[in-house]
Design a protein around this motif. Structure first.
Motif, PDB file in Angstrom:
ATOM      1  N   HIS A 186       0.831  -1.218   0.000  1.00 20.64           N
ATOM      2  CA  HIS A 186       0.000   0.000   0.000  1.00 20.64           C
ATOM      3  C   HIS A 186       0.861   1.261   0.000  1.00 20.64           C
ATOM      4  N   PHE A 187       2.100   1.168   0.508  1.00 19.29           N
ATOM      5  CA  PHE A 187       2.920   2.356   0.686  1.00 19.29           C
ATOM      6  C   PHE A 187       4.035   2.486  -0.350  1.00 19.29           C
ATOM      7  N   VAL A 188       3.939   1.788  -1.465  1.00 18.27           N
ATOM      8  CA  VAL A 188       4.980   1.918  -2.483  1.00 18.27           C
ATOM      9  C   VAL A 188       4.350   1.867  -3.863  1.00 18.27           C
ATOM     10  N   SER A 189       4.896   2.645  -4.767  1.00 18.95           N
ATOM     11  CA  SER A 189       4.369   2.646  -6.123  1.00 18.95           C
ATOM     12  C   SER A 189       5.112   1.637  -6.985  1.00 18.95           C
ATOM     13  N   ASP A 190       4.443   1.177  -7.998  1.00 20.18           N
ATOM     14  CA  ASP A 190       5.062   0.246  -8.935  1.00 20.18           C
ATOM     15  C   ASP A 190       6.238   0.909  -9.636  1.00 20.18           C
ATOM     16  N   ASN A 191       6.130   2.213  -9.861  1.00 22.66           N
ATOM     17  CA  ASN A 191       7.203   2.940 -10.534  1.00 22.66           C
ATOM     18  C   ASN A 191       8.471   2.979  -9.690  1.00 22.66           C
ATOM     19  N   THR A 192       8.318   3.040  -8.359  1.00 22.99           N
ATOM     20  CA  THR A 192       9.471   3.054  -7.472  1.00 22.99           C
ATOM     21  C   THR A 192      10.294   1.786  -7.640  1.00 22.99           C
ATOM     22  N   LEU A 193       9.637   0.658  -7.746  1.00 20.56           N
ATOM     23  CA  LEU A 193      10.344  -0.600  -7.952  1.00 20.56           C
ATOM     24  C   LEU A 193      11.087  -0.582  -9.280  1.00 20.56           C
ATOM     25  N   THR A 194      10.434  -0.106 -10.335  1.00 20.88           N
ATOM     26  CA  THR A 194      11.073  -0.048 -11.654  1.00 20.88           C
ATOM     27  C   THR A 194      12.344   0.782 -11.607  1.00 20.88           C
ATOM     28  N   VAL A 195      12.275   1.939 -10.965  1.00 18.58           N
ATOM     29  CA  VAL A 195      13.440   2.821 -10.886  1.00 18.58           C
ATOM     30  C   VAL A 195      14.580   2.146 -10.132  1.00 18.58           C
ATOM     31  N   ASN A 196      14.265   1.468  -9.025  1.00 19.27           N
ATOM     32  CA  ASN A 196      15.301   0.803  -8.241  1.00 19.27           C
ATOM     33  C   ASN A 196      15.970  -0.319  -9.024  1.00 19.27           C
ATOM     34  N   VAL A 197      15.187  -1.119  -9.744  1.00 19.21           N
ATOM     35  CA  VAL A 197      15.761  -2.212 -10.522  1.00 19.21           C
ATOM     36  C   VAL A 197      16.608  -1.661 -11.665  1.00 19.21           C
ATOM     37  N   ASN A 198      16.127  -0.627 -12.337  1.00 17.92           N
ATOM     38  CA  ASN A 198      16.898  -0.038 -13.434  1.00 17.92           C
ATOM     39  C   ASN A 198      18.213   0.554 -12.932  1.00 17.92           C
ATOM     40  N   ARG A 199      18.161   1.170 -11.767  1.00 15.23           N
ATOM     41  CA  ARG A 199      19.376   1.749 -11.186  1.00 15.23           C
ATOM     42  C   ARG A 199      20.368   0.649 -10.821  1.00 15.23           C
ATOM     43  N   LEU A 200      19.871  -0.450 -10.268  1.00  8.68           N
ATOM     44  CA  LEU A 200      20.725  -1.599  -9.957  1.00  8.68           C
ATOM     45  C   LEU A 200      21.374  -2.151 -11.219  1.00  8.68           C
ATOM     46  N   ARG A 201      20.577  -2.300 -12.270  1.00 14.19           N
ATOM     47  CA  ARG A 201      21.104  -2.861 -13.513  1.00 14.19           C
ATOM     48  C   ARG A 201      22.189  -1.965 -14.110  1.00 14.19           C
ATOM     49  N   ARG A 202      21.989  -0.645 -14.053  1.00 14.26           N
ATOM     50  CA  ARG A 202      22.997   0.279 -14.587  1.00 14.26           C
ATOM     51  C   ARG A 202      24.315   0.158 -13.826  1.00 14.26           C
ATOM     52  N   LYS A 203      24.242   0.010 -12.519  1.00 16.98           N
ATOM     53  CA  LYS A 203      25.473  -0.156 -11.741  1.00 16.98           C
ATOM     54  C   LYS A 203      26.158  -1.471 -12.089  1.00 16.98           C
ATOM     55  N   LEU A 204      25.371  -2.524 -12.243  1.00 18.97           N
ATOM     56  CA  LEU A 204      25.943  -3.819 -12.582  1.00 18.97           C
ATOM     57  C   LEU A 204      26.578  -3.814 -13.964  1.00 18.97           C
ATOM     58  N   ASP A 205      26.145  -2.895 -14.833  1.00 20.05           N
ATOM     59  CA  ASP A 205      26.758  -2.776 -16.158  1.00 20.05           C
ATOM     60  C   ASP A 205      28.251  -2.483 -16.059  1.00 20.05           C
ATOM     61  N   ASP A 206      28.677  -1.806 -14.987  1.00 21.35           N
ATOM     62  CA  ASP A 206      30.102  -1.520 -14.803  1.00 21.35           C
ATOM     63  C   ASP A 206      30.909  -2.805 -14.629  1.00 21.35           C
ATOM     64  N   LEU A 207      30.239  -3.870 -14.188  1.00 21.34           N
ATOM     65  CA  LEU A 207      30.884  -5.171 -14.020  1.00 21.34           C
ATOM     66  C   LEU A 207      30.516  -6.121 -15.165  1.00 21.34           C
ATOM     67  N   GLU A 208      29.809  -5.576 -16.164  1.00 24.77           N
ATOM     68  CA  GLU A 208      29.286  -6.354 -17.286  1.00 24.77           C
ATOM     69  C   GLU A 208      28.338  -7.457 -16.807  1.00 24.77           C
ATOM     70  N   LEU A 209      27.538  -7.106 -15.780  1.00 24.57           N
ATOM     71  CA  LEU A 209      26.595  -8.067 -15.202  1.00 24.57           C
ATOM     72  C   LEU A 209      25.145  -7.631 -15.354  1.00 24.57           C
ATOM     73  N   GLY A 210      24.928  -6.411 -15.816  1.00 25.78           N
ATOM     74  CA  GLY A 210      23.567  -5.897 -15.881  1.00 25.78           C
ATOM     75  C   GLY A 210      22.642  -6.756 -16.716  1.00 25.78           C
ATOM     76  N   ARG A 211      23.176  -7.367 -17.769  1.00 29.22           N
ATOM     77  CA  ARG A 211      22.334  -8.170 -18.655  1.00 29.22           C
ATOM     78  C   ARG A 211      21.858  -9.473 -18.017  1.00 29.22           C
ATOM     79  N   TYR A 212      22.438  -9.834 -16.874  1.00 28.17           N
ATOM     80  CA  TYR A 212      22.016 -11.065 -16.208  1.00 28.17           C
ATOM     81  C   TYR A 212      20.861 -10.841 -15.233  1.00 28.17           C
ATOM     82  N   ILE A 213      20.394  -9.596 -15.119  1.00 31.49           N
ATOM     83  CA  ILE A 213      19.127  -9.316 -14.444  1.00 31.49           C
ATOM     84  C   ILE A 213      18.112  -9.109 -15.557  1.00 31.49           C
TER      85      ILE A 213
END
Length: 231
Positions: A186-213
């Motif tokens: 009830h206290f979180v938007s679906d968009n918040t989750l999307t932003v967090n996952v996208n931000r995680l994936r971008r960071k993992l790209d520095d290790l060439e791991l983003g594509r594995y999420i």
């Protein structure tokens, strides 16, 4: 007792929030110099930061960047600004949640409790090292490392990665992730989750791991770990 740093220039609102939070046994601090918020942050070493966007000297986005450059402490934005870009920006800069003014105090308490529980309940467990696709995930300092580099994640990003790895090669639905992370959808938007996952994936790209999420459209996300996929 958890220490909260409330970065709010409206004195009346600050005092009201401080009084209410103190009743919940939180130790609430304010800012003495809005031109040098980092000095107060360093002195207080808070467990959680609540920050307005519209502030004297520099806005809340600026101070979020500065805090994130040296700490992964959870940050909640509290603002009267209601444009979707402000909410997205706060998440992209490393904020953990966004609360719009005017707000019901019960909502603020629920978000604070959920964030503190999420961050400090699991961080109090013995630190663990996890291996995934040739990288090492370190709970103790929220880092992911491999031969290419080492990156630091926020608490939310680390928790998302841990959940996906715990269910590796299986789809974790968006609803499941929301419930894992915020404990009350009830206290979180679906968009918040999307932003967090996208931000995680971008960071993992520095290790060439983003594509594995992987994003499974209409279903959720999956952390892949197979020899062929992680070569």
């Amino acid at each position: 007792m958890f220490k909260l740093l409330l970065i709010e220039d409206d004195v009346t609102l600050f005092e009201e929030i401080k009084e209410r939070l103190t009743q919940w046994s939180y130790d609430v601090y304010g800012v003495t110099d809005f031109a040098n918020v980092l000095a107060d942050f360093a002195n207080i070493q808070p467990d959680l930061v609540i920050i307005d966007i519209q502030l004297p000297k520099y806005d809340g986005f600026h101070w979020c960047r500065m805090i994130r450059s040296q700490s992964s402490v959870p940050i909640l934005f509290l603002s009267s600004r209601d444009h979707p870009t402000d909410m997205v920006m706060s998440m992209q800069l490393g904020g953990d949640d966004f609360i719009q003014k005017p707000f019901h105090f019960d909502v603020l308490i629920a978000k604070i409790q959920a964030t503190l529980r999420r961050v400090y309940d699991y961080s109090s467990e013995p630190s663990k090292l996890r291996a995934w696709c040739g990288s090492t995930i370190n709970d103790d300092n929220n880092t992911v490392s491999n031969q290419k580099a080492s990156i630091e994640l926020t608490k939310n990003e680390m928790y998302i990665l841990k959940i996906l790895i715990q269910h590796k090669n299986k789809i974790v639905s968006r609803q499941e992730l929301i419930e894992y992370l915020w404990n009350d959808e009830h206290f979180v938007s679906d968009n918040t989750l999307t932003v967090n996952v996208n931000r995680l994936r971008r960071k993992l790209d520095d290790l060439e791991l983003g594509r594995y999420i992987e994003t499974k459209v209409g279903q959720g996300y999956m952390a892949v770990e197979e020899e062929s996929a992680c070569d």
